[in-house]
Design a protein around this motif. Structure first.
Motif, mmCIF file in Angstrom:
data_model
loop_
_atom_site.group_PDB
_atom_site.id
_atom_site.type_symbol
_atom_site.label_atom_id
_atom_site.label_comp_id
_atom_site.label_asym_id
_atom_site.label_seq_id
_atom_site.Cartn_x
_atom_site.Cartn_y
_atom_site.Cartn_z
ATOM 1 N N ARG A 145 0.832 -1.200 0.000
ATOM 2 C CA ARG A 145 0.000 0.000 0.000
ATOM 3 C C ARG A 145 0.872 1.258 0.000
ATOM 4 O O ARG A 145 0.598 2.222 -0.692
ATOM 5 N N ARG A 146 1.939 1.223 0.793
ATOM 6 C CA ARG A 146 2.802 2.407 0.876
ATOM 7 C C ARG A 146 3.516 2.654 -0.443
ATOM 8 O O ARG A 146 3.659 3.804 -0.869
ATOM 9 N N LEU A 147 3.980 1.566 -1.112
ATOM 10 C CA LEU A 147 4.661 1.778 -2.402
ATOM 11 C C LEU A 147 3.659 2.257 -3.456
ATOM 12 O O LEU A 147 3.976 3.135 -4.268
ATOM 13 N N ASP A 148 2.430 1.722 -3.422
ATOM 14 C CA ASP A 148 1.387 2.202 -4.350
ATOM 15 C C ASP A 148 1.103 3.679 -4.110
ATOM 16 O O ASP A 148 1.006 4.471 -5.053
ATOM 17 N N ASN A 149 0.942 4.043 -2.846
ATOM 18 C CA ASN A 149 0.693 5.453 -2.522
ATOM 19 C C ASN A 149 1.844 6.332 -2.977
ATOM 20 O O ASN A 149 1.637 7.440 -3.458
ATOM 21 N N TYR A 150 3.056 5.821 -2.817
ATOM 22 C CA TYR A 150 4.220 6.592 -3.262
ATOM 23 C C TYR A 150 4.100 6.893 -4.758
ATOM 24 O O TYR A 150 4.236 8.040 -5.178
ATOM 25 N N HIS A 151 3.846 5.853 -5.554
ATOM 26 C CA HIS A 151 3.806 6.067 -7.011
ATOM 27 C C HIS A 151 2.670 7.010 -7.401
ATOM 28 O O HIS A 151 2.829 7.874 -8.259
ATOM 29 N N ARG A 152 1.533 6.845 -6.735
ATOM 30 C CA ARG A 152 0.359 7.637 -7.114
ATOM 31 C C ARG A 152 0.450 9.078 -6.626
ATOM 32 O O ARG A 152 0.203 10.016 -7.381
ATOM 33 N N GLU A 153 0.809 9.252 -5.363
ATOM 34 C CA GLU A 153 0.696 10.584 -4.744
ATOM 35 C C GLU A 153 2.025 11.358 -4.706
ATOM 36 O O GLU A 153 2.035 12.574 -4.820
ATOM 37 N N THR A 154 3.119 10.639 -4.476
ATOM 38 C CA THR A 154 4.369 11.338 -4.176
ATOM 39 C C THR A 154 5.287 11.463 -5.393
ATOM 40 O O THR A 154 5.946 12.495 -5.569
ATOM 41 N N GLU A 155 5.311 10.436 -6.247
ATOM 42 C CA GLU A 155 6.232 10.479 -7.379
ATOM 43 C C GLU A 155 6.024 11.707 -8.271
ATOM 44 O O GLU A 155 7.007 12.266 -8.773
ATOM 45 N N PRO A 156 4.766 12.170 -8.474
ATOM 46 C CA PRO A 156 4.588 13.390 -9.289
ATOM 47 C C PRO A 156 5.364 14.606 -8.750
ATOM 48 O O PRO A 156 5.635 15.550 -9.490
#
Ligand code: AMP
Length: 194
Positions: A145-156
């Motif tokens: 979940r944390r890696l998914d959230n990273y890609h979706r919310e933080t990577e941008p």
């Protein structure tokens, strides 16, 4: 002039380790929102009780809570000479709020480091850490979940800071010392030019 540094990167990229080393080498505090939340949970404060189930599930704490937490933290005078920020901002709303705070107090980031590492490596590092530290959010489900959230919310945010011109990309799938040497090279360059 203060030295304000941001570390971006997925969980497991080594942000905490590198931030500690930057903090020791340059004499600036390491501000880690994850650590602040874990301390609040351990102390059983009102904030801790509010965020406990969110953090343990590997979800993101609401932006308004995080923004006010960081606003209070950066108002403390130990950050006068700068700070190394780890774990915030994690969303575009948080980055915009931070920009607004920085505008009020006349600060910018001298360097934003993007620590890059493949997901498989991040995942394995987090599983290893789970065995050593026993963090409640290092279960397989929460890690995903944390890696998914990273890609979706933080990577941008990498693009967000790239357009602001102070982004340095670091390949973080290497030894701690190799990564730190590269970070130091960039910070020493900033130290002479700022
Ligand atoms: P970390 O130690 O940075 O991996 O953070 C641990 C957990 O704290 C995250 O998985 C989130 O639940 C929460 N957290 C930390 N920083 C933030 C943030 N800036 N925004 C939302 N949640 C956060």
């Amino acid at each position: 002039m203060p030295l304000n540094v941001l570390l971006l990167g997925p969980q497991g990229a080594g942000k905490g380790t590198q931030a500690d080393r930057i903090s020791a080498e340059y004499g600036i505090p390491h501000v880690a929102t994850g650590e602040m939340l874990r301390a609040a949970i351990a102390a059983g404060t009102e904030l801790g009780r509010t965020v406990e189930s969110i953090v343990n599930a590997g979800e993101l704490v609401p932006d308004d809570l995080m923004i006010s937490l960081i606003r209070d933290r950066l108002a403390r005078d130990d950050t006068d000479a700068g700070f190394v920020l780890d774990g915030f901002p994690r969303t575009t709303a948080q980055a915009e709020a931070l920009d607004a705070m920085f505008n009020e107090i006349g600060r910018t980031f001298n360097v934003v480091f993007s620590l890059q590492i493949p997901d498989e490596v991040a995942f394995e590092r987090l599983r290893r850490r789970a065995k050593v530290e026993g963090r409640a959010d290092d279960t397989d489900d929460a890690i995903h979940r944390r890696l998914d959230n990273y890609h979706r919310e933080t990577e941008p945010l990498i693009e967000y800071y790239r357009t602001r011109g102070n982004l340095v990309t670091i390949h973080a799938d290497r030894s701690e010392n190799e990564v730190f040497t590269e970070i130091q090279r960039a910070l020493d360059h900033v130290a002479v030019t700022r």
